[in-house]
Design a protein around this motif. Structure first.
Motif, PDB file in Angstrom:
ATOM      1  N   LEU A 126      70.938  43.622  18.291  1.00  9.07           N
ATOM      2  CA  LEU A 126      70.271  42.045  17.824  1.00  9.07           C
ATOM      3  C   LEU A 126      72.690  41.754  17.081  1.00  9.07           C
ATOM      4  O   LEU A 126      73.002  41.275  17.103  1.00  9.07           O
ATOM      5  CB  LEU A 126      70.202  42.354  15.598  1.00  9.07           C
ATOM      6  CG  LEU A 126      69.962  41.004  15.156  1.00  9.07           C
ATOM      7  CD1 LEU A 126      69.388  39.808  16.066  1.00  9.07           C
ATOM      8  CD2 LEU A 126      69.103  41.640  14.365  1.00  9.07           C
ATOM      9  N   PRO A 127      72.993  43.023  16.579  1.00 10.21           N
ATOM     10  CA  PRO A 127      74.451  43.414  15.930  1.00 10.21           C
ATOM     11  C   PRO A 127      75.924  42.857  16.763  1.00 10.21           C
ATOM     12  O   PRO A 127      76.827  42.516  16.443  1.00 10.21           O
ATOM     13  CB  PRO A 127      74.470  44.633  15.884  1.00 10.21           C
ATOM     14  CG  PRO A 127      73.501  45.134  15.514  1.00 10.21           C
ATOM     15  CD  PRO A 127      72.795  44.891  16.353  1.00 10.21           C
ATOM     16  N   SER A 128      75.290  42.843  18.737  1.00 13.10           N
ATOM     17  CA  SER A 128      75.796  42.349  19.594  1.00 13.10           C
ATOM     18  C   SER A 128      76.909  41.272  19.301  1.00 13.10           C
ATOM     19  O   SER A 128      78.181  40.677  19.614  1.00 13.10           O
ATOM     20  CB  SER A 128      75.481  42.494  20.862  1.00 13.10           C
ATOM     21  OG  SER A 128      74.266  41.431  20.943  1.00 13.10           O
ATOM     22  N   ALA A 129      76.288  40.412  18.930  1.00 10.70           N
ATOM     23  CA  ALA A 129      76.587  38.750  18.655  1.00 10.70           C
ATOM     24  C   ALA A 129      78.244  38.879  17.371  1.00 10.70           C
ATOM     25  O   ALA A 129      79.078  38.182  17.203  1.00 10.70           O
ATOM     26  CB  ALA A 129      75.894  37.504  17.741  1.00 10.70           C
ATOM     27  N   LEU A 130      77.855  39.760  16.683  1.00 13.08           N
ATOM     28  CA  LEU A 130      79.045  39.711  15.532  1.00 13.08           C
ATOM     29  C   LEU A 130      79.746  40.944  15.649  1.00 13.08           C
ATOM     30  O   LEU A 130      81.058  40.849  15.766  1.00 13.08           O
ATOM     31  CB  LEU A 130      78.255  39.939  14.396  1.00 13.08           C
ATOM     32  CG  LEU A 130      76.816  39.966  13.575  1.00 13.08           C
ATOM     33  CD1 LEU A 130      76.389  40.326  12.126  1.00 13.08           C
ATOM     34  CD2 LEU A 130      77.262  37.948  13.641  1.00 13.08           C
ATOM     35  N   VAL A 131      79.474  41.727  16.801  1.00 14.22           N
ATOM     36  CA  VAL A 131      80.488  43.146  17.379  1.00 14.22           C
ATOM     37  C   VAL A 131      81.653  42.018  17.952  1.00 14.22           C
ATOM     38  O   VAL A 131      82.729  42.561  18.275  1.00 14.22           O
ATOM     39  CB  VAL A 131      79.746  44.591  17.595  1.00 14.22           C
ATOM     40  CG1 VAL A 131      80.785  44.935  18.174  1.00 14.22           C
ATOM     41  CG2 VAL A 131      79.107  44.489  16.284  1.00 14.22           C
ATOM     42  N   GLY A 132      80.944  41.403  18.649  1.00 13.34           N
ATOM     43  CA  GLY A 132      81.492  41.132  20.346  1.00 13.34           C
ATOM     44  C   GLY A 132      82.305  40.007  19.560  1.00 13.34           C
ATOM     45  O   GLY A 132      83.667  40.044  20.447  1.00 13.34           O
ATOM     46  N   ALA A 133      82.117  39.544  18.803  1.00 13.93           N
ATOM     47  CA  ALA A 133      82.854  38.383  18.246  1.00 13.93           C
ATOM     48  C   ALA A 133      83.931  39.136  17.388  1.00 13.93           C
ATOM     49  O   ALA A 133      85.116  38.259  17.772  1.00 13.93           O
ATOM     50  CB  ALA A 133      82.476  37.309  17.214  1.00 13.93           C
ATOM     51  N   LEU A 134      84.198  40.327  16.757  1.00 14.19           N
ATOM     52  CA  LEU A 134      85.156  41.062  15.734  1.00 14.19           C
ATOM     53  C   LEU A 134      85.702  41.906  17.081  1.00 14.19           C
ATOM     54  O   LEU A 134      87.205  42.170  16.454  1.00 14.19           O
ATOM     55  CB  LEU A 134      84.598  41.463  15.048  1.00 14.19           C
ATOM     56  CG  LEU A 134      83.574  41.723  14.107  1.00 14.19           C
ATOM     57  CD1 LEU A 134      82.603  42.845  13.194  1.00 14.19           C
ATOM     58  CD2 LEU A 134      84.798  41.137  12.587  1.00 14.19           C
ATOM     59  N   LEU A 135      85.253  42.162  18.547  1.00  4.10           N
ATOM     60  CA  LEU A 135      86.416  42.491  18.843  1.00  4.10           C
ATOM     61  C   LEU A 135      87.375  41.423  19.454  1.00  4.10           C
ATOM     62  O   LEU A 135      88.728  42.078  19.909  1.00  4.10           O
ATOM     63  CB  LEU A 135      85.359  43.263  20.324  1.00  4.10           C
ATOM     64  CG  LEU A 135      84.149  44.124  19.816  1.00  4.10           C
ATOM     65  CD1 LEU A 135      83.327  44.536  20.924  1.00  4.10           C
ATOM     66  CD2 LEU A 135      85.284  45.378  19.879  1.00  4.10           C
ATOM     67  N   VAL A 136      87.007  40.074  19.591  1.00  3.24           N
ATOM     68  CA  VAL A 136      88.426  39.499  20.222  1.00  3.24           C
ATOM     69  C   VAL A 136      89.448  39.205  19.200  1.00  3.24           C
ATOM     70  O   VAL A 136      90.124  39.039  19.456  1.00  3.24           O
ATOM     71  CB  VAL A 136      87.068  38.494  20.839  1.00  3.24           C
ATOM     72  CG1 VAL A 136      88.221  37.348  20.842  1.00  3.24           C
ATOM     73  CG2 VAL A 136      86.201  38.465  21.484  1.00  3.24           C
ATOM     74  N   ASP A 137      88.244  39.422  17.722  1.00  2.00           N
ATOM     75  CA  ASP A 137      89.303  38.651  16.286  1.00  2.00           C
ATOM     76  C   ASP A 137      90.371  40.246  16.451  1.00  2.00           C
ATOM     77  O   ASP A 137      92.124  39.863  15.873  1.00  2.00           O
ATOM     78  CB  ASP A 137      88.605  39.410  15.015  1.00  2.00           C
ATOM     79  CG  ASP A 137      88.217  37.599  15.020  1.00  2.00           C
ATOM     80  OD1 ASP A 137      88.267  36.694  15.578  1.00  2.00           O
ATOM     81  OD2 ASP A 137      86.749  37.834  14.847  1.00  2.00           O
TER      82      ASP A 137
END
Length: 280
Positions: A126-137
């Motif tokens: 579940l957290p992958s949608a958030l963590v993936g976006a944060l990594l690109v940030d």
């Protein structure tokens, strides 16, 4: 390829598809790493197809540095060159800290468009949608840092800490910014509109960035204001970054940045995940 060969190839693919459907064997769900990378790739593709969203990390840093250096340099330090040595580390911290709000804005847009609900139904970590976006940030923050430092060097900024000092300072900014982004992801799940989220973000970030040691030495401030400036997280980061770039940072200054970053993650990462799981 002849017509008969094409027909045979088509029949073979249909047979493979039928066997896959009839077998009852379901593919294994993606692991945490692969799902996180998939969402990171999605964020990168969004940048590719909407490149104007990168203005905040390409154009704004240039405007900020030029404007504050030449508007205030002579008035505050008596020399734009001398003021640049003090200002650039601070303005770098301010610029990167302010663009962290776009993490929450992107998430808020996904919620309003209904994409968010689709993500929560997928058999993924579940957290992958958030963590993936944060990594690109983090890539966005790195780009903003590179632009600011390159422009500063062209204007006459000379970091006495050398290459390693500059790299250490950028790494410290990335750690802090990643931690700060969790605040805006939590707000992005609560606030109903993008405009409201931007207003709340500015109400938090503007006092933190302007009432800090980014532009002036706290020793020149009134005592009642100096106390707030010294405990301001932006000031703590700016002090460590300035010290690393000029080669006089202490381990205590660096440690405080990691402490503040850890506190932000401990407080807001679990809160974000709770809101993410229970968002209606």
């Amino acid at each position: 390829m002849t017509g008969q060969a094409k027909q045979n190839n088509s029949n073979h693919k249909e047979e493979q598809l039928l066997r896959a459907i009839a077998s009852g064997n379901r593919p294994k769900p993606p692991n945490a790493l692969s799902s996180t990378m998939a969402f990171a790739q999605r964020a990168l593709l969004r940048i590719k197809h909407v490149p104007e969203q990168m203005f905040d990390v390409t154009v704004f840093p240039i405007i900020f540095l030029l404007m504050f250096t030449y508007l205030f340099g002579g008035a505050i330090a008596g020399s734009t060159g001398e003021y640049l040595q003090f200002l650039l580390p601070g303005i770098l911290v301010m610029t990167v800290a302010q663009i962290t709000m776009y993490t929450g804005i992107d998430l808020n847009n996904d919620i309003r468009k209904g994409i968010f609900d689709r993500f929560r139904t997928l058999p993924i970590w579940l957290p992958s949608a958030l963590v993936g976006a944060l990594l690109v940030d983090v890539i966005r923050y790195s780009l903003a840092s590179a632009i600011m430092i390159a422009l500063g060097l062209a204007l006459g900024f000379r970091p006495e800490g050398g290459v390693m000092g500059v790299l250490g300072a950028v790494l410290l900014i990335l750690v802090f910014s990643f931690s700060l982004s969790w605040i805006w992801t939590a707000l992005g799940l609560v606030v109903r509109s993008e405009k409201s989220l931007m207003m709340v973000s500015f109400m938090v970030l503007f006092p933190l960035t302007f009432v800090s040691n980014v532009f002036v030495d706290p020793a020149t401030l009134p005592s009642w204001l100096r106390g707030f400036v010294e405990i301001n997280p932006i000031s703590i980061l700016a002090t460590a970054v300035r010290g690393l770039m000029h080669g006089n940072a202490t381990w205590g200054e660096i440690a405080w940045v990691f402490v503040v970053s850890a506190i932000l993650v401990i407080l807001f990462a679990p809160l974000t995940m709770y809101l993410y799981r229970n968002k209606e």
